[in-house]
Design a protein around this motif. Structure first.
Motif: not given
Ligand SMILES: Nc1nc2c(ncn2[C@@H]2O[C@H](COP(=O)(O)OP(=O)(O)OP(=O)(O)O)[C@@H](O)[C@H]2O)c(=O)[nH]1
Ligand SMILES: [Mg+2]
Length: 234
Positions: A19, A34, A36, A55-56
């Motif tokens: 992230t 925070v 994800t 984004d995972t």
């Protein structure tokens, strides 16, 4: 919103900085993050193309979603933390299998993040870049240690991936071009990472367009059917 022309996905263990890398690139800052939940995406216009960057979540509990996010991806960024060897091991053990749903000619980049925390990063003077006025996270002083993962380890993983995907080294970008060390905190190599991938996916977009059957009918070349005496079409 126009459908994205291509898709890039960030994968990797929790806390490696996926992230943060994306926010550094898209928003030019290093905010507090925070962990994800699920996934999120940004849309980047690169030349005249729209590229979605996903984004995972690295947390184990969201693992099942990974292959869904990878579906049809043109490029996957496998991210690890240069200070945690296990995060590189996890890429092979836990994340590589998720990429089976990606496009058949999917590109892989392997990214070792958080180099600013290493002795080598400090020697390379990366701290200079991080004194930006917008810095609002991570400005605590961290103890430095030698890197736990060397770039050669990432290069070795890249070569293993080619074997796993049954790809010929000559048909894909060289490992040296696709293995990066970055710092989301200082911005080190972050633009280089994303923009190298954008430049590589553009020809893939063009190729897909060329291969896609055209549904356009040229009405100027259409001749009306001849009429027969009975009024039926011949
Ligand atoms: N020093 C330093 N800290 C970083 C860097 N990148 C991320 N961090 C910190 O590492 C922690 C985790 O970063 P995230 O970007 O949330 O990690 P993630 O990979 O997205 O984690 P998940 O969403 O849980 O999968 C945060 O405290 C970040 O501030 C970096 O390059 N250098
Ligand atoms: Mg995250």
């Amino acid at each position: 919103m126009r459908k994205p022309d291509s898709k890039i996905v960030l994968l990797g263990d929790m806390n490696v900085g996926k992230t943060s890398l994306l926010q550094r690139y898209m928003e030019r800052r290093f905010p507090d993050t925070v962990s994800t939940v699920g996934g999120a995406f940004y849309l980047k216009q690169w030349r005249s193309y729209n590229i979605s960057i996903w984004d995972t979540a690295g947390r184990e509990q969201f693992h099942g979603l990974g292959s869904m996010y990878c579906r049809g991806a043109a490029a996957i960024i496998l991210t690890y933390d240069v200070n945690h060897r296990q995060s590189l091991v996890e890429l092979e053990d836990r994340f590589l299998g998720l990429t089976d749903t990606a496009s058949k000619d999917c590109l892989f980049a392997i990214v070792g993040n958080k180099v600013d925390l290493t002795e080598e990063g400090a020697l390379a003077g990366q701290e200079k870049e991080e004194c930006s006025p917008n810095m609002d996270a991570g400005d605590r002083v961290s103890p430095r240690a030698p890197k736990q993962v060397q770039l050669e380890d990432a290069v070795a993983l890249y070569k293993k991936i080619l074997k796993y995907k049954m790809l010929d080294e000559e048909d894909v970008p060289a490992a040296e071009q696709m293995c990066f060390e970055t710092s989301a905190k200082t911005g080190y190599n972050v633009d280089l990472l994303f923009e190298t991938l954008f430049d590589l996916v553009v020809p893939m977009i063009l190729q897909q367009r060329a291969e896609r059957p055209s549904h356009t009918v040229d009405i100027s070349s259409h001749k009306p059917p001849k009429r027969t005496r009975s009024g039926c079409c011949a």
